[in-house]
Design a protein around this motif. Structure first.
Motif, PDB file in Angstrom:
ATOM      1  N   THR A 159      12.048  -2.676 -26.863  1.00  0.00           N
ATOM      2  CA  THR A 159      11.015  -3.606 -27.311  1.00  0.00           C
ATOM      3  C   THR A 159      11.649  -4.935 -27.697  1.00  0.00           C
ATOM      4  O   THR A 159      11.171  -6.008 -27.293  1.00  0.00           O
ATOM      5  N   GLY A 160      12.727  -4.865 -28.448  1.00  0.00           N
ATOM      6  CA  GLY A 160      13.425  -6.083 -28.834  1.00  0.00           C
ATOM      7  C   GLY A 160      12.506  -7.033 -29.579  1.00  0.00           C
ATOM      8  O   GLY A 160      11.739  -6.634 -30.455  1.00  0.00           O
ATOM      9  N   PHE A 161      12.564  -8.309 -29.181  1.00  0.00           N
ATOM     10  CA  PHE A 161      11.752  -9.339 -29.826  1.00  0.00           C
ATOM     11  C   PHE A 161      11.024 -10.149 -28.766  1.00  0.00           C
ATOM     12  O   PHE A 161      11.586 -10.476 -27.722  1.00  0.00           O
ATOM     13  N   THR A 162       9.762 -10.426 -29.033  1.00  0.00           N
ATOM     14  CA  THR A 162       8.893 -11.084 -28.068  1.00  0.00           C
ATOM     15  C   THR A 162       8.227 -12.309 -28.696  1.00  0.00           C
ATOM     16  O   THR A 162       8.556 -12.706 -29.824  1.00  0.00           O
ATOM     17  N   GLU A 163       7.275 -12.872 -27.975  1.00  0.00           N
ATOM     18  CA  GLU A 163       6.551 -14.040 -28.483  1.00  0.00           C
ATOM     19  C   GLU A 163       5.808 -13.727 -29.779  1.00  0.00           C
ATOM     20  O   GLU A 163       5.540 -14.630 -30.577  1.00  0.00           O
ATOM     21  N   SER A 164       5.483 -12.460 -29.999  1.00  0.00           N
ATOM     22  CA  SER A 164       4.784 -12.078 -31.235  1.00  0.00           C
ATOM     23  C   SER A 164       5.670 -12.232 -32.470  1.00  0.00           C
ATOM     24  O   SER A 164       5.184 -12.229 -33.604  1.00  0.00           O
TER      25      SER A 164
END
Length: 338
Positions: free
Chosen positions: A73-78
């Motif tokens: 999942t890591g890090f996204t725009e959210s």
């Protein structure tokens, strides 16, 4: 044998997972920084860092897909609030990128040394070269702008010498005067002062913008620990009549609107804590005065306890993504019929 028939090893799986997590976090931070930078000389450095991060994520994603490897999942725009006001000065952004480039060089060289498959060796070799170029670019700009903090100067040696007394390795003693620091010890003390200053300022910025009390308190505690460590290392230098050069940049604006999610900020602090522990271990192994070694060891314990507190906060909020692991064989045996 074609690489398609060569399975990934545990070290390669772990390296790929860590790379994706770190790069996805960096993409969010750099995307925010590049939106607010004004200096025309610093902008290309941030742009280059962001370009590399995006390219690495694309390559990693293709590797995961080819291996049927569950993409983290890591890090996204959210995890990013693009509309948040500026939080860092341009100079701090440049210093931050140089620091993270150092972390990247160490990380990629380690991942390269743990890889055997040709495509992964190629990936980490390229990543190491690219990160090195980024560091060199950032250092050049910092030097040109007069904001690069150099390590202390000492006289250039005019002759060689050999250690002829065992008390060369001793630290504090009521009977013997401590010997002067050598160049290796000075270099590590200086480096750890600089990394703690960056960590202290980042922690303050995270505390300033986090809406959660637990995260605020954790970040303030991190800032206090970094400040304490800076005093310990600076004191050791000053005891040897060596001042520690420190940047005068203010670094943080007055904004209290969070640009990053609490999950990202907590992960970032865990990354800095892990890097700091590694730096202290390296410094302790390279130092030859026992009092300095003891300082690194006791301060490492403090970082470890701090990191554990952070991990507990992340677990309580379901923010801590689990690295890939093996199957629990005993659990599988007991529950195979359930």
């Amino acid at each position: 044998m074609p690489k398609e028939n060569i399975s990934l090893t545990s070290s390669e799986i772990g390296s790929l997972w860590t790379s994706y997590m770190n790069d996805s976090m960096s993409k969010c931070v750099l995307s925010f920084m590049i939106k607010h930078v004004h200096d025309e000389d610093i902008y290309p450095v941030i742009e280059q860092a962001l370009t590399l991060t995006k390219a690495h994520l694309e390559k990693l994603t293709l590797l995961f897909q080819a291996e049927n490897y569950a993409i983290p999942t890591g890090f996204t725009e959210s995890d990013l609030n693009p509309n948040a006001p500026s939080l860092y000065t341009d100079t701090f952004c440049l210093t931050y990128i140089n620091h993270m480039a150092k972390v990247g060089m160490l990380g990629n060289s380690g991942f390269l040394s743990m890889s055997a498959r040709e495509d992964l060796i190629d990936f980490y070799t390229s990543a190491l070269v690219e990160t090195t170029k980024l560091y060199n670019q950032g250092t050049k700009i910092a030097l040109e702008k007069g904001v690069y903090v150099r390590s202390p100067y000492i006289p250039v040696p005019q002759k060689i010498d050999f250690i002829d007394k065992k008390n060369y390795f001793s630290g504090f003693s009521f009977l013997n005067k401590q010997r002067p620091l050598n160049s290796i010890e000075i270099s590590h003390l200086f480096m750890n002062i600089q990394t703690n200053l960056i960590g202290m300022k980042l922690a303050l910025s995270f505390a300033q913008t986090s809406p959660l009390k637990a995260v605020q308190e954790f970040m303030i505690r991190g800032s206090e620990i970094s400040q304490k460590h800076v005093k310990v290392f600076s004191g050791t230098l000053l005891d040897n009549h060596i001042p520690s050069p420190i940047s005068s940049d203010v670094c943080i604006t007055d904004s209290t609107i969070p640009p990053f999610s609490d999950k990202l900020m907590m992960f970032h602090m865990s990354l800095l804590s892990a890097t700091g522990t590694g730096n202290y271990a390296l410094a302790a192994s390279a130092s030859q005065r026992s009092d300095i070694v003891l300082n690194y060891e006791r301060l490492s314990i403090e970082i470890g306890q701090y990191a554990k507190t952070g991990a507990n906060i992340m677990i309580e909020n379901n923010w801590l993504e689990q690295p890939p692991g093996t199957t629990d064989k005993e659990k599988l045996a007991y529950h195979k019929n359930s």
